[in-house]
Design an enzyme around this catalytic site. Structure first.
Site, PDB file in Angstrom:
ATOM      1  CB  CYS A 237      -0.864   0.164   1.206  1.00 64.09           C
ATOM      2  SG  CYS A 237      -1.648  -1.449   1.482  1.00 64.09           S
TER       3      CYS A 237
ATOM      4  CE  LYS B 211       4.754   4.182   7.037  1.00 63.37           C
ATOM      5  NZ  LYS B 211       3.881   5.333   6.419  1.00 63.37           N
TER       6      LYS B 211
ATOM      7  CG  ASP C 291      -1.411   3.147  -3.432  1.00 64.22           C
ATOM      8  OD1 ASP C 291      -1.168   2.933  -2.331  1.00 64.22           O
ATOM      9  OD2 ASP C 291      -2.404   3.439  -3.917  1.00 64.22           O
TER      10      ASP C 291
ATOM     11  CB  CYS D 286      -0.951   6.242  10.868  1.00 61.52           C
ATOM     12  SG  CYS D 286      -2.068   6.523   9.395  1.00 61.52           S
TER      13      CYS D 286
END
Length: 406
Positions: free
Chosen positions: A232, A238, A256, A354
């Site tokens: 993703c 990242k 993605d 997150c």
């Protein structure tokens, strides 16, 4: 502080779009800052920070101002007057501020601040959810921390430079930074500054990335030469970090469902000198199936409520709905079930969000491990990061290892 009419007008125009039309605050502010080329950094800072501040405290300020959505222009000036009064800013002799009841504003603030949902300016349902998931004491501390302005944190791109060299170059540009213990490639700005204008940024010496987010790629335990899949990837913060940890050796496949985000990653990778990243939009399940049992490492940075990053996205408090959180949990589990099949025997996988909610984090991992797809995985370790403990974004990451099947 003296208020300037053109700057205040910009804030009012921005708030109209954000509060009434549901526009994203960061996008609106980007547009506002292009409005007048004569504005200096202090002017731009005032527009951006005041707009964010009023969005962050919307519930508290509208309650004090006694206005309800949809807000007409007069209502928004009233909200602005509340913001200024509570900051001790003298209101100019403008028609918008006539009859502003300064003493009443302060009295209402003191009264409302006794109730957490007003004090921390959050919807009722979110306050109830926070208590349910984290408990009264932890939630109270966490939501207070999530309402503070986020620091600007840089991640040094070790493919192109060293931390010491970057720190020295930024210092020459008038930007003072400091290292953060426990975050090997992070530098924190001592004062906010526009780092994107620096030669160091143009040369790909750093990316802006919160300290908590920087822990995720490290958690994956990558080595140069590995085949790593970031499932993703989005715009690739990242993936870029993984490329640098791998010294550009091996392969990072960035997936993605949004091709435009991967196009942004391509641009960033070029600037970073990260040549081992390959982008693949997920246009069908074939893209995933082709990778089954192929990767040494898999990162699932799953879509989530984003509650851990409210400090930098304060408008998310007003956009988020309880149904979204329920739906996203189903999506998280589907992604875990499907993308885990990319890991080869003996390989490792990190599930990260997150979010600060256990129901999106540890509970999702536990559910996966008891499922048919998860039975071949072993739980190694996890890390729950809360803002009130670290001062950085709220995050979760779990490391799982796939058994070697004979």
């Amino acid at each position: 502080m003296r208020l300037h009419r053109n700057l205040c007008f910009a804030v009012i125009d921005g708030l109209t779009l954000i509060l009434n039309e549901g526009k994203y605050a960061d996008k609106v502010i980007q547009q506002l800052l292009k409005r007048d080329k004569r504005w200096g950094s202090r002017d731009r800072g005032f527009v951006a920070e005041t707009t964010y501040d009023i969005v962050r405290w919307k519930r508290l300020y509208t309650e004090i101002a006694e206005v309800k959505a949809p807000y007409d222009r007069e209502n928004i000036w009233r909200i602005f007057a509340v913001w200024a009064t509570l900051r001790g800013i003298k209101l100019p002799d403008w028609s918008y501020f006539e009859n502003t009841p300064s003493r009443k504003i302060k009295g209402r603030f003191d009264e409302l601040s006794k109730t957490r949902k007003f004090k921390e300016s959050i919807p009722d349902w979110l306050d109830e959810l926070g208590v349910k998931e984290l408990g009264e004491s932890v939630w109270t501390k966490e939501i207070t921390a999530l309402n503070e302005q986020a620091d600007v944190i840089l991640r040094v791109n070790t493919l192109n430079t060293t931390k010491d060299k970057l720190q020295s170059l930024l210092f020459d540009d008038g930007i003072d930074t400091e290292s953060i213990k426990g975050y090997p490639n992070a530098l924190k700005l001592k004062e906010r500054a526009n780092v994107f204008k620096t030669e160091s940024f143009k040369n790909g010496f750093f990316e802006v990335q919160d300290a908590s987010s920087q822990l995720v790629a490290e958690f994956l335990d990558v080595k140069p030469g590995m085949k790593v899949v970031d499932t993703c990837a989005g715009a690739g913060g990242k993936a870029l970090h993984l490329a640098s940890l791998m010294d550009n050796k091996g392969q990072v496949i960035a997936l993605d469902i949004y091709a435009h985000k991967l196009n942004e990653l391509k641009r960033r990778a070029k600037r970073n000198g990260a040549w081992n990243i390959e982008t693949r939009p997920i246009e069908s399940t074939k893209v995933i199936k082709k990778l089954y049992d192929k990767a040494d490492r898999v990162l699932i940075d799953a879509p989530c409520s984003g509650l851990g990053v409210l400090r930098r996205n304060p408008d998310a408090k007003w956009k988020l709905q309880p149904e979204f959180i329920e739906n996203i949990k189903a999506t998280q589990q589907e992604i875990l079930q499907q993308y885990s099949r990319i890991v080869k025997d003996g390989g490792k996988m990190v599930y990260a969000t997150c979010s600060i909610l256990p129901s999106e984090n540890k509970e999702q991992v536990d559910k996966f491990l008891t499922s048919d797809s998860g039975k071949d995985f072993t739980f190694i370790k996890d890390k729950s990061i809360l803002s009130h403990k670290t001062g950085y974004d709220g995050f979760y990451m779990a490391l799982l290892e796939k058994k070697i099947l004979k």
